[in-house]
Motif scaffolding. Structure first.
Motif, PDB file in Angstrom:
ATOM      1  N   ALA A 120      85.105 -70.299  32.692  1.00 58.53           N
ATOM      2  CA  ALA A 120      85.934 -69.101  32.888  1.00 58.53           C
ATOM      3  C   ALA A 120      87.213 -69.181  32.059  1.00 58.53           C
ATOM      4  O   ALA A 120      87.598 -68.210  31.398  1.00 58.53           O
ATOM      5  N   TYR A 121      87.869 -70.345  32.066  1.00 58.11           N
ATOM      6  CA  TYR A 121      89.098 -70.506  31.286  1.00 58.11           C
ATOM      7  C   TYR A 121      88.797 -70.468  29.787  1.00 58.11           C
ATOM      8  O   TYR A 121      89.543 -69.899  29.007  1.00 58.11           O
ATOM      9  N   ARG A 122      87.664 -71.053  29.378  1.00 57.10           N
ATOM     10  CA  ARG A 122      87.269 -71.039  27.969  1.00 57.10           C
ATOM     11  C   ARG A 122      87.098 -69.603  27.472  1.00 57.10           C
ATOM     12  O   ARG A 122      87.583 -69.250  26.394  1.00 57.10           O
ATOM     13  N   ARG A 123      86.422 -68.759  28.267  1.00 57.48           N
ATOM     14  CA  ARG A 123      86.231 -67.351  27.877  1.00 57.48           C
ATOM     15  C   ARG A 123      87.571 -66.635  27.753  1.00 57.48           C
ATOM     16  O   ARG A 123      87.829 -65.917  26.786  1.00 57.48           O
ATOM     17  N   GLU A 124      88.453 -66.835  28.741  1.00 60.45           N
ATOM     18  CA  GLU A 124      89.778 -66.213  28.715  1.00 60.45           C
ATOM     19  C   GLU A 124      90.586 -66.714  27.505  1.00 60.45           C
ATOM     20  O   GLU A 124      91.245 -65.943  26.818  1.00 60.45           O
ATOM     21  N   PHE A 125      90.493 -68.008  27.251  1.00 60.80           N
ATOM     22  CA  PHE A 125      91.189 -68.617  26.123  1.00 60.80           C
ATOM     23  C   PHE A 125      90.706 -68.012  24.801  1.00 60.80           C
ATOM     24  O   PHE A 125      91.507 -67.600  23.966  1.00 60.80           O
ATOM     25  N   LEU A 126      89.384 -67.963  24.611  1.00 61.04           N
ATOM     26  CA  LEU A 126      88.829 -67.411  23.377  1.00 61.04           C
ATOM     27  C   LEU A 126      89.191 -65.945  23.197  1.00 61.04           C
ATOM     28  O   LEU A 126      89.535 -65.512  22.097  1.00 61.04           O
ATOM     29  N   ASP A 127      89.116 -65.158  24.269  1.00 61.93           N
ATOM     30  CA  ASP A 127      89.502 -63.742  24.184  1.00 61.93           C
ATOM     31  C   ASP A 127      90.939 -63.599  23.719  1.00 61.93           C
ATOM     32  O   ASP A 127      91.258 -62.760  22.873  1.00 61.93           O
ATOM     33  N   ARG A 128      91.808 -64.441  24.267  1.00 61.15           N
ATOM     34  CA  ARG A 128      93.225 -64.378  23.880  1.00 61.15           C
ATOM     35  C   ARG A 128      93.415 -64.775  22.418  1.00 61.15           C
ATOM     36  O   ARG A 128      94.152 -64.135  21.679  1.00 61.15           O
ATOM     37  N   MET A 129      92.743 -65.839  21.970  1.00 60.02           N
ATOM     38  CA  MET A 129      92.889 -66.298  20.595  1.00 60.02           C
ATOM     39  C   MET A 129      92.343 -65.258  19.604  1.00 60.02           C
ATOM     40  O   MET A 129      92.908 -65.043  18.533  1.00 60.02           O
ATOM     41  N   LEU A 130      91.237 -64.607  19.957  1.00 59.47           N
ATOM     42  CA  LEU A 130      90.647 -63.585  19.085  1.00 59.47           C
ATOM     43  C   LEU A 130      91.538 -62.355  18.944  1.00 59.47           C
ATOM     44  O   LEU A 130      91.417 -61.606  17.973  1.00 59.47           O
ATOM     45  N   ALA A 131      92.437 -62.138  19.887  1.00 59.25           N
ATOM     46  CA  ALA A 131      93.304 -60.962  19.865  1.00 59.25           C
ATOM     47  C   ALA A 131      94.536 -61.142  18.973  1.00 59.25           C
ATOM     48  O   ALA A 131      95.215 -60.161  18.663  1.00 59.25           O
ATOM     49  N   TYR A 132      94.820 -62.366  18.544  1.00 56.66           N
ATOM     50  CA  TYR A 132      96.000 -62.579  17.704  1.00 56.66           C
ATOM     51  C   TYR A 132      95.835 -61.932  16.338  1.00 56.66           C
ATOM     52  O   TYR A 132      94.726 -61.775  15.831  1.00 56.66           O
ATOM     53  N   GLN A 133      96.959 -61.549  15.739  1.00 55.23           N
ATOM     54  CA  GLN A 133      97.009 -60.990  14.391  1.00 55.23           C
ATOM     55  C   GLN A 133      97.806 -61.952  13.507  1.00 55.23           C
ATOM     56  O   GLN A 133      98.771 -62.556  13.964  1.00 55.23           O
ATOM     57  N   PHE A 134      97.406 -62.057  12.248  1.00 57.17           N
ATOM     58  CA  PHE A 134      98.082 -62.919  11.287  1.00 57.17           C
ATOM     59  C   PHE A 134      98.579 -62.098  10.104  1.00 57.17           C
ATOM     60  O   PHE A 134      98.029 -61.042   9.800  1.00 57.17           O
ATOM     61  N   VAL A 135      99.618 -62.593   9.457  1.00 55.26           N
ATOM     62  CA  VAL A 135      99.977 -62.099   8.135  1.00 55.26           C
ATOM     63  C   VAL A 135      98.945 -62.759   7.233  1.00 55.26           C
ATOM     64  O   VAL A 135      98.819 -63.983   7.235  1.00 55.26           O
ATOM     65  N   PRO A 136      98.144 -61.975   6.493  1.00 54.80           N
ATOM     66  CA  PRO A 136      97.040 -62.578   5.740  1.00 54.80           C
ATOM     67  C   PRO A 136      97.510 -63.568   4.674  1.00 54.80           C
ATOM     68  O   PRO A 136      98.626 -63.477   4.170  1.00 54.80           O
ATOM     69  N   ALA A 137      96.617 -64.494   4.344  1.00 54.00           N
ATOM     70  CA  ALA A 137      96.867 -65.387   3.210  1.00 54.00           C
ATOM     71  C   ALA A 137      96.894 -64.541   1.950  1.00 54.00           C
ATOM     72  O   ALA A 137      96.231 -63.510   1.871  1.00 54.00           O
ATOM     73  N   GLN A 138      97.691 -64.967   0.979  1.00 54.58           N
ATOM     74  CA  GLN A 138      97.792 -64.218  -0.272  1.00 54.58           C
ATOM     75  C   GLN A 138      97.745 -65.156  -1.462  1.00 54.58           C
ATOM     76  O   GLN A 138      98.218 -66.287  -1.396  1.00 54.58           O
ATOM     77  N   THR A 139      97.194 -64.632  -2.544  1.00 51.27           N
ATOM     78  CA  THR A 139      97.245 -65.355  -3.807  1.00 51.27           C
ATOM     79  C   THR A 139      98.628 -65.143  -4.392  1.00 51.27           C
ATOM     80  O   THR A 139      99.394 -64.290  -3.921  1.00 51.27           O
ATOM     81  N   ARG A 140      98.934 -65.881  -5.430  1.00 51.95           N
ATOM     82  CA  ARG A 140     100.241 -65.763  -6.070  1.00 51.95           C
ATOM     83  C   ARG A 140     100.485 -64.338  -6.565  1.00 51.95           C
ATOM     84  O   ARG A 140     101.601 -63.854  -6.560  1.00 51.95           O
ATOM     85  N   ASP A 141      99.411 -63.647  -6.956  1.00 51.58           N
ATOM     86  CA  ASP A 141      99.569 -62.269  -7.435  1.00 51.58           C
ATOM     87  C   ASP A 141      99.449 -61.246  -6.297  1.00 51.58           C
ATOM     88  O   ASP A 141      99.202 -60.078  -6.520  1.00 51.58           O
ATOM     89  N   ARG A 142      99.622 -61.722  -5.066  1.00 52.43           N
ATOM     90  CA  ARG A 142      99.733 -60.906  -3.850  1.00 52.43           C
ATOM     91  C   ARG A 142      98.447 -60.188  -3.431  1.00 52.43           C
ATOM     92  O   ARG A 142      98.500 -59.148  -2.803  1.00 52.43           O
ATOM     93  N   ARG A 143      97.303 -60.775  -3.742  1.00 56.40           N
ATOM     94  CA  ARG A 143      96.039 -60.251  -3.214  1.00 56.40           C
ATOM     95  C   ARG A 143      95.777 -60.929  -1.879  1.00 56.40           C
ATOM     96  O   ARG A 143      95.846 -62.153  -1.770  1.00 56.40           O
TER      97      ARG A 143
END
Length: 145
Positions: free
Chosen positions: A108-131
């Motif tokens: 039960a905690y694993r499911r709740e944990f995974l749901d929470r982690m999947l909901a996070y947003q990141f600033v995407p990785a970028q190449t030097r030329d900002r792709r």
């Protein structure tokens, strides 16, 4: 005041872990080599001298907010343990996959944990030329006390 020769500094060997980049797959940072990647040997660079103008240098993704585990009703089997969370982050900053090491035994905690982690947003990785590119980010979390 006399200064020592800087030549001695160029003789210092620094051992850093190898970072494999899978160019064709869009994966910026990964735990496993992508197609055609090889671990390589020796001290030289397979990429040449690295002038920095090729646009393939990666700025890693970063979370938009603090990454926190679910804190309500932390089971005793999890409290006080440290987990390494691997986020697969798309080029749009959304989490596409989450892996945990070690796995959480309480289902039960694993499911709740995974749901929470999947909901996070990141600033995407970028190449030097900002792709924006997909990447993998590992975060270490200690749960509970």
């Amino acid at each position: 005041m006399r200064f020592a020769s800087l030549h001695a500094l160029s003789q210092i060997k620094v051992d850093l872990p190898r970072l494999d980049l899978a160019r064709d797959s869009g994966l910026a940072i990964g735990g496993a080599p992508g197609p055609g990647a090889s671990p390589g040997r020796g001290t030289g660079s397979a990429e040449g001298p690295g002038t920095g103008g090729e646009g393939d240098y990666i700025f890693i993704a970063s979370p938009r907010t603090a990454i926190l585990p679910p804190l309500a009703k932390v089971p005793g089997s999890v409290a006080g343990d440290t987990y390494h969370i691997r986020f697969s982050v798309g080029a749009d900053g959304r989490v596409t996959r989450v892996e945990m090491d070690p796995p959480i035994a309480d289902e039960a905690y694993r499911r709740e944990f995974l749901d929470r982690m999947l909901a996070y947003q990141f600033v995407p990785a970028q190449t030097r030329d900002r792709r924006n590119v997909a990447s993998v980010v590992t975060v270490t979390l200690r749960i509970g006390h």
